[in-house]
Write an enzyme that holds these catalytic residues in place. Structure first.
Site, PDB file in Angstrom:
ATOM      1  N   GLY A 164      35.835  36.591  47.103  1.00  0.00           N
ATOM      2  CA  GLY A 164      36.690  37.772  47.052  1.00  0.00           C
ATOM      3  C   GLY A 164      36.017  39.078  47.388  1.00  0.00           C
ATOM      4  N   THR A 165      34.758  39.046  47.842  1.00  0.00           N
ATOM      5  CA  THR A 165      34.049  40.302  48.116  1.00  0.00           C
ATOM      6  C   THR A 165      34.282  40.823  49.525  1.00  0.00           C
ATOM      7  OG1 THR A 165      32.096  38.940  48.593  1.00  0.00           O
ATOM      8  CG2 THR A 165      32.234  39.939  46.416  1.00  0.00           C
TER       9      THR A 165
ATOM     10  N   GLU B  33      38.677  41.420  14.632  1.00  0.00           N
ATOM     11  CA  GLU B  33      38.534  42.395  15.719  1.00  0.00           C
ATOM     12  C   GLU B  33      37.959  43.707  15.197  1.00  0.00           C
ATOM     13  OE1 GLU B  33      38.768  41.428  18.652  1.00  0.00           O
ATOM     14  OE2 GLU B  33      39.749  39.515  18.256  1.00  0.00           O
TER      15      GLU B  33
END
Length: 644
Positions: A234-235, A455
């Site tokens: 994807g670069t 979290e």
């Protein structure tokens, strides 16, 4: 060309209609080659009746399997024979009946007894008969196999398409490369490729060489043989090749490495030869092979299976064409792969691929350029801040950014908005990184409280550590497989020190530490946290040499040949396991200590999280105060999610 000529239908051999005349031919042969045409089969009782009535003139035993019965002229006028005689398919002089007698010896014996007993007068003869149809039928299975094989091979070669496909089996060894020349001009140029400045400079020089070779040859330079584009998926490797095709103005052959692979032996090498032959005829030209690792994998590995011979033959032919005798032609080979580590050494050497261009993930400025390219066709509101989006998406490739922009447009359209707002892009980031929001997931109040404290534990510990990544937001909204997430924006570091890795591990263990501290119980929600810290601790000990007891040694092999080899002894393995466990437990206890010191703030943060479900950095500032280690917010960052 007139419409009449243009609309004239074409009847090719790819249709099944061609087999209808063949079938009719077989049917006709079956009629005209049969000596018993129009005759009627009779039973044993019927045969015995006409035999005893002395109506038979002659009996002809054919191939010792059946008898053809000829009736006397005067007997043919009887009512029982008229129906067969008047049959339009009955030929004069042909047998009137056909009788399957079974065993020949018994049949002849019965005839002899009836002839003596009833004083019959008829002739009995034997004959061997063959016909053209019999010969055809004997070869029919082989003919059918050949026809079926030709049909499927025609379909296979036709489905391949591309140059040289032609829909014919005889063209299967032809190259399937797509040719881009003056008739099929590529519109993509370097202006359409954002970022990748270093890679564009390298390939721009190749384009300049093809346009004005005398600029380089007058100094004694030679045209490069090839360039290999290497980088994560994807670069923009394929996009860069398209830009070369658009800029060069010379014939450009594009194909994938898998196009050389075929079920037939020798086809791959044949296609390589045909490809370079076409490129040489149109030189100067460029050949682009995408995903070259399909045929360029290192030879000699897994040779015991015998399944790599065809691929290796294809690679050998490619090596010969790229740098062998008689290859002094102006043909440049571009190739792309994200698995350069498995390519054959002979393919990577200078003289074949003279340049290896690494196309890396974009940095902050390049991401901003890529965003500006992809938001041009979008209808944006004034609230969209492209620079902020570039900061929020480090680690994203060009393809990821294109997907994010499209996802933001879909979210805005789903909410019936007139334009795409900044929040739509942030929601798209959540959607891509965290997964789809699970609005229908049923979570009990008790589970929700555990998730909130988990979290909050991540947020509290990371806020209190110097080298931990600054928090952006915390959410307990289920997304994908996670029940909650803490979002960070850590620095993009080129090197990482031991203290930085330990602080990150401590912040990751903050979730489980909070569960233990508040509820005195632990849950399975920390699976991804444990997986992450275990990988980090193992890397510290076995890869980066950051452990004092194991020492300055690495067991990492960049060649990738250590998959089935343990490069250390059993005693060393025991030490490694002990050190990994000690590192993780040390950071776990450290996280518990930090949470004990700030337990009141931890509880306040968890309660606010239960109330709002999503809290941001501003909420943490109100509870904890300004972070003492706060760094410049414009520092380039990387998006990271801790999930349960």
């Amino acid at each position: 060309m007139s419409d009449k000529k243009k609309n004239t239908p074409k009847f090719g051999f790819n249709s099944f209609w061609i087999y209808i005349p063949i079938a009719l031919l077989f049917i006709g042969l079956s009629f005209f080659n049969s000596g018993s045409m129009g005759s009627s089969d009779i039973s044993k009782n019927e045969f015995t009746k006409i035999l005893n009535e002395n109506d038979i003139e002659r009996i002809l035993v054919v191939n010792k399997s059946f008898a053809e019965i000829y009736i006397k002229e005067e007997a043919s006028q009887k009512d029982q024979h008229k129906k067969v005689v008047n049959n339009p398919f009955h030929r004069k002089g042909a047998p009137l009946y056909t009788y399957n007698f079974g065993d020949l010896q018994n049949f002849e014996k019965d005839l002899q007894e009836a002839k003596v007993k009833n004083d019959l007068n008829f002739d009995l003869k034997n004959r061997e008969r063959t016909s053209f149809l019999d010969s055809i039928i004997s070869f029919l299975p082989f003919i059918l196999l050949i026809v079926i094989w030709l049909f499927f091979m025609r379909r296979m070669s036709g489905a391949g398409g591309g140059a040289g496909g032609g829909g014919q089996i005889f063209n299967i060894g032809k190259s399937r490369a797509t040719l881009f020349d003056k008739d099929t001009k590529v519109k993509t140029t370097f202006k359409n490729v954002a970022g990748l400045e270093g890679a564009k400079e390298e390939v721009q020089e190749i384009v300049d060489f093809l346009k004005s070779p005398e600029k380089y040859t007058k100094l004694g330079g030679k045209i490069p043989k090839g360039a290999l584009l290497v980088g994560p998926p994807g670069t923009g490797k394929t996009l860069l090749a398209k830009a070369v095709a658009g800029e060069a103005g010379v014939p450009f052959f594009s194909l994938s490495g898998s196009d050389f692979v075929e079920m037939f032996v020798g086809v791959g090498a044949s296609r390589v030869r045909d490809l370079f032959k076409q490129a040489q005829q149109k030189s100067p030209s460029i050949i682009f092979i995408d995903e070259i690792d399909a045929i360029g994998r290192a030879r000699g590995k897994n040779s015991m299976t015998g399944g790599n011979d065809e691929r290796e033959n294809t690679l050998n032919q490619l090596l010969t064409e790229m740098d062998g005798f008689g290859t002094d032609t102006n043909v440049i080979v571009l190739a792309a792969t994200n698995r350069a580590d498995i390519l054959d050494k002979a393919l990577m050497r200078a003289g074949r691929f003279d340049r290896q261009i690494y196309v890396d993930l974009p940095d902050l400025n390049e991401r901003q350029e890529i965003f500006e390219v992809h938001v041009k066709p979008l209808k944006l509101s004034d609230s969209v801040n492209v620079e902020f989006l570039a900061q929020q998406t480090p680690g994203f490739s060009g393809a990821d950014i294109a997907n994010l922009c499209n996802e933001a447009a879909l979210i805005a359209a789903r909410n019936s908005k007139d334009s795409i707002e900044h929040q739509d892009f942030l929601d798209a980031v959540d959607r891509i990184v965290g997964g789809l929001e699970k609005k229908n997931k049923v979570i009990t109040p008790k589970e929700k409280k555990v998730i909130a404290f988990h979290e909050a534990g991540h947020a509290t510990v990371s806020w209190m550590l110097e080298h931990a990544a600054p928090l952006v937001k915390v959410t307990i909204v289920p997304r994908g497989q996670s029940l909650g997430a803490a979002w960070y924006l850590p620095e993009e570091r080129k090197i990482v020190q031991t203290e930085q890795m330990l602080d990150e591990m401590c912040a990751t263990m903050g979730g489980r530490a909070a569960e233990k501290l508040v509820f005195d119980k632990i849950s399975t929600g920390a699976l991804s946290d444990l997986e992450k810290v275990t990988k980090q601790a193992r890397a510290m000990v076995t890869v980066y040499g950051l452990n004092d007891k194991v020492g300055n040694i690495t067991y990492y092999d960049s060649s990738g040949n250590d998959a089935f080899v343990k490069p250390y002894s059993d005693s060393t393995a025991k030490v490694i396991d002990e050190e990994i466990s000690e590192i993780i437990e040390g950071q776990y206890q450290r996280a518990i200590k930090i949470l004990e010191e700030h337990r009141d703030k931890l509880t306040l943060l968890a309660e606010r999280l239960l109330e709002k479900e999503v809290i941001f950095k501003d909420d943490l500032v109100k509870i904890f105060g300004k972070r003492p280690f706060e760094k410049d917010e414009t520092t380039e960052t990387q998006n990271q999610v801790t999930e349960e």
